[in-house]
Structures are given as structure tokens and as C-alpha cells.
Design an enzyme around this catalytic site. Structure first.
Site, PDB file in Angstrom:
ATOM      1  N   ASN A 172       6.191   4.902  -1.069  1.00 36.98           N
ATOM      2  CA  ASN A 172       6.147   4.454  -0.150  1.00 36.98           C
ATOM      3  C   ASN A 172       6.658   2.947  -0.509  1.00 36.98           C
ATOM      4  O   ASN A 172       6.366   1.915   0.527  1.00 36.98           O
ATOM      5  CB  ASN A 172       4.685   4.548   0.218  1.00 36.98           C
ATOM      6  CG  ASN A 172       4.565   5.530   1.064  1.00 36.98           C
ATOM      7  OD1 ASN A 172       5.229   5.610   2.328  1.00 36.98           O
ATOM      8  ND2 ASN A 172       3.617   6.816   1.130  1.00 36.98           N
ATOM      9  N   LYS A 194      -8.545   4.612  -5.250  1.00 42.58           N
ATOM     10  CA  LYS A 194      -9.693   4.168  -5.364  1.00 42.58           C
ATOM     11  C   LYS A 194     -10.395   3.404  -3.924  1.00 42.58           C
ATOM     12  O   LYS A 194      -9.775   3.112  -3.316  1.00 42.58           O
ATOM     13  CB  LYS A 194     -10.087   3.100  -6.355  1.00 42.58           C
ATOM     14  CG  LYS A 194      -9.242   3.266  -7.610  1.00 42.58           C
ATOM     15  CD  LYS A 194     -10.307   4.528  -8.383  1.00 42.58           C
ATOM     16  CE  LYS A 194      -9.813   4.799  -9.878  1.00 42.58           C
ATOM     17  NZ  LYS A 194     -11.136   5.386 -10.774  1.00 42.58           N
ATOM     18  N   ILE A 195     -11.097   3.865  -3.772  1.00 45.33           N
ATOM     19  CA  ILE A 195     -12.434   3.205  -2.294  1.00 45.33           C
ATOM     20  C   ILE A 195     -12.584   2.040  -2.554  1.00 45.33           C
ATOM     21  O   ILE A 195     -13.111   1.825  -3.528  1.00 45.33           O
ATOM     22  CB  ILE A 195     -13.034   4.489  -2.019  1.00 45.33           C
ATOM     23  CG1 ILE A 195     -12.285   5.638  -1.789  1.00 45.33           C
ATOM     24  CG2 ILE A 195     -14.048   4.191  -0.765  1.00 45.33           C
ATOM     25  CD1 ILE A 195     -13.510   6.376  -1.493  1.00 45.33           C
ATOM     26  N   ASN A 210      -4.215   1.084   5.296  1.00 51.85           N
ATOM     27  CA  ASN A 210      -3.976   2.681   4.807  1.00 51.85           C
ATOM     28  C   ASN A 210      -2.594   3.113   5.592  1.00 51.85           C
ATOM     29  O   ASN A 210      -2.672   3.451   6.488  1.00 51.85           O
ATOM     30  CB  ASN A 210      -5.480   3.443   4.227  1.00 51.85           C
ATOM     31  CG  ASN A 210      -5.418   4.185   3.467  1.00 51.85           C
ATOM     32  OD1 ASN A 210      -4.505   3.761   2.432  1.00 51.85           O
ATOM     33  ND2 ASN A 210      -6.266   4.859   3.861  1.00 51.85           N
ATOM     34  N   HIS A 245      -2.007   7.142   5.373  1.00 45.44           N
ATOM     35  CA  HIS A 245      -3.133   8.729   5.092  1.00 45.44           C
ATOM     36  C   HIS A 245      -2.191   9.808   5.970  1.00 45.44           C
ATOM     37  O   HIS A 245      -1.633  10.306   6.976  1.00 45.44           O
ATOM     38  CB  HIS A 245      -4.485   8.012   5.621  1.00 45.44           C
ATOM     39  CG  HIS A 245      -4.805   9.964   5.867  1.00 45.44           C
ATOM     40  ND1 HIS A 245      -5.948  10.217   4.287  1.00 45.44           N
ATOM     41  CD2 HIS A 245      -4.971  11.079   6.592  1.00 45.44           C
ATOM     42  CE1 HIS A 245      -6.277  11.309   4.390  1.00 45.44           C
ATOM     43  NE2 HIS A 245      -5.776  11.823   5.530  1.00 45.44           N
TER      44      HIS A 245
HETATM   45  C1  GRF Z   1       1.615   9.855   0.389  1.00 46.03           C
HETATM   46  O1  GRF Z   1       0.965  10.224   0.780  1.00 46.03           O
HETATM   47  C2  GRF Z   1       0.430   8.594   1.536  1.00 46.03           C
HETATM   48  O2  GRF Z   1       0.040   8.923   2.905  1.00 46.03           O
HETATM   49  C3  GRF Z   1      -1.297   9.108   0.567  1.00 46.03           C
HETATM   50  O3  GRF Z   1      -0.628   8.928  -1.001  1.00 46.03           O
HETATM   51  C4  GRF Z   1       0.753   9.068  -1.123  1.00 46.03           C
HETATM   52  C5  GRF Z   1       1.660   8.235  -1.743  1.00 46.03           C
HETATM   53  O4  GRF Z   1       2.810   8.535  -2.033  1.00 46.03           O
HETATM   54  N1  GRF Z   1      -1.981   8.048   1.111  1.00 46.03           N
HETATM   55  P1  GRF Z   1       3.497   7.566  -2.669  1.00 46.03           P
HETATM   56  O5  GRF Z   1       2.862   7.199  -4.105  1.00 46.03           O
HETATM   57  O6  GRF Z   1       3.684   6.421  -1.217  1.00 46.03           O
HETATM   58  O7  GRF Z   1       5.092   8.556  -3.239  1.00 46.03           O
END
Ligand code: GRF
Length: 194
Positions: A21, A95-96, A111, A113
């Protein structure tokens, strides 16, 4: 939240692992007229694969260890203030963040998810989605508040679950959708009055 006086919004992306991402955010927002500038990558893992994108894209990185959460969050906050960060995007950060951190940062934290929130908060989303024989899953970009995966939803993308879908194939499908969803959600957030 809009571009501050026409200036780009200084953004920090927090990761813990692969960083796919992060990669898609970097490539989407490196354009001249993009509203944000990713100028810091924070990782709680020194060997996170995603950290390679820092070097490649000439972005500063900040690696922290979470032995003492309170001290670590203080260090991160100082780094964010020094770097004049106005927006945090969590992208696979495992981490939260404490409510104290969120309060002190004062600026938005987003974020991504891998489920259609409010369904399937927390970990192992794909496994639970398949076990429950859902017809659809997807991903959600939301604002971060002090409750896990519960802040205001900005944008979601649905994906269809096929017969015999595996956890792996669903993860791949959702991830592909996320790479388009996150940049789109950030743009939507910045141009609205959330
Ligand atoms: C993604 O699926 C995101 O939704 C979740 O953790 C994953 C991270 O993937 N929070 P990457 O490290 O971006 O490949």
C-alpha cells in the site's frame, strides 16, 4: 482539510511489513499536482520490506522499537512534529496507537483495513470471512480513533467471493482493490470537511 495555502500536506506513512500500500501511495502521490507529500515512513520493524521504498523514493525513514510503548510514542510524536507532519496514513502498521498519542497528534490519522467495516474488525479477517461463508468482502479506509477499527468510514471497496475462494486468493484480491482505494480515499478525505 485542504491543501494548506496551496502547499502539499506533509504526510507520514506507518508500516510494519510488506508495504504494498505504501508503494501504491508513493506512486500515486509523486505527481507534481498531488495534494500530499509523503516525506516520512515510520516502521516498528527494522527489516520491514516496505522500508526499501524509502531509499528508492528518497523518503526519510524512522524505525522504532516498541519495547516501551509510552516512550516510543513520545519519540514518534517528536519526529512527526520536527518533520511538520499534518497527516498520518497507517498502511499495515501492526501496533495500536494509544488514545494519548491520537489526542496529542491532534491531526487526522487514516487507516486501511482489509474488511468491510464495521464487520470483521481486528486480525485474520480473510479467514473469518471465508469461515462465515460471506458473499462479499473488501476493504475500508477510515479515520482512526481510540477504538480499534471503529473511526468514521471514508471509503470502502467491495470484492466478490467466489466458490472455493481461499484465504490467499481473497487476500490477493482485496490487496489489489486496496491499492486503488487508499489513494482515492485520501483524495476524498482531503476535499471534504470530515
Ligand atoms: C493490508 O491488507 C491492509 O489493509 C492491512 O494490512 C495489509 C498491509 O499490506 N492493514 P501491505 O503491507 O500494504 O502490503
Amino acid at each position: 482539510m485542504e491543501k494548506l495555502n496551496g502547499k502539499k500536506i506533509n504526510t507520514a506513512v506507518f508500516i510494519s511489513g510488506r508495504g504494498s500500500n505504501l508503494k501504491s501511495l508513493i506512486s500515486c502521490f509523486k505527481k507534481k499536482n498531488s495534494p500530499i507529500l509523503i516525506n516520512l515512513i515510520v516502521s516498528n520493524k527494522p527489516n520491514a520490506k516496505g522500508l526499501n521504498y524509502a531509499k528508492k523514493s528518497n523518503i526519510k525513514k524512522y524505525v522504532v522499537n516498541y519495547k516501551n510503548k509510552k516512550i516510543t510514542e513520545k519519540k514518534i510524536l517528536n519526529k512527526l512534529f520536527d518533520s511538520k507532519i499534518d497527516l498520518i496514513c497507517l498502511a499495515g502498521f501492526m501496533k495500536i496507537l494509544s488514545s494519548d498519542f491520537i489526542k496529542k497528534f491532534k491531526k487526522p490519522i487514516l487507516n486501511i483495513h482489509p474488511s468491510l467495516l464495521p464487520k470483521y474488525k481486528g486480525l485474520n479477517t480473510h479467514k473469518r470471512v471465508i469461515e462465515n461463508r460471506e458473499k462479499y468482502s473488501g476493504s475500508t479506509v477510515h479515520l482512526v480513533n481510540s477504538k480499534l477499527d471503529s473511526g468514521k468510514i471514508i471509503l470502502q471497496k467491495k470484492v466478490k467471493i467466489i466458490k472455493n475462494e481461499s484465504e490467499k486468493s481473497l487476500e490477493k484480491k482485496v490487496l489489489k482493490a486496496e491499492h486503488k482505494l487508499y489513494p482515492k480515499a485520501i483524495k476524498k478525505f482531503l476535499s471534504s470537511s470530515f
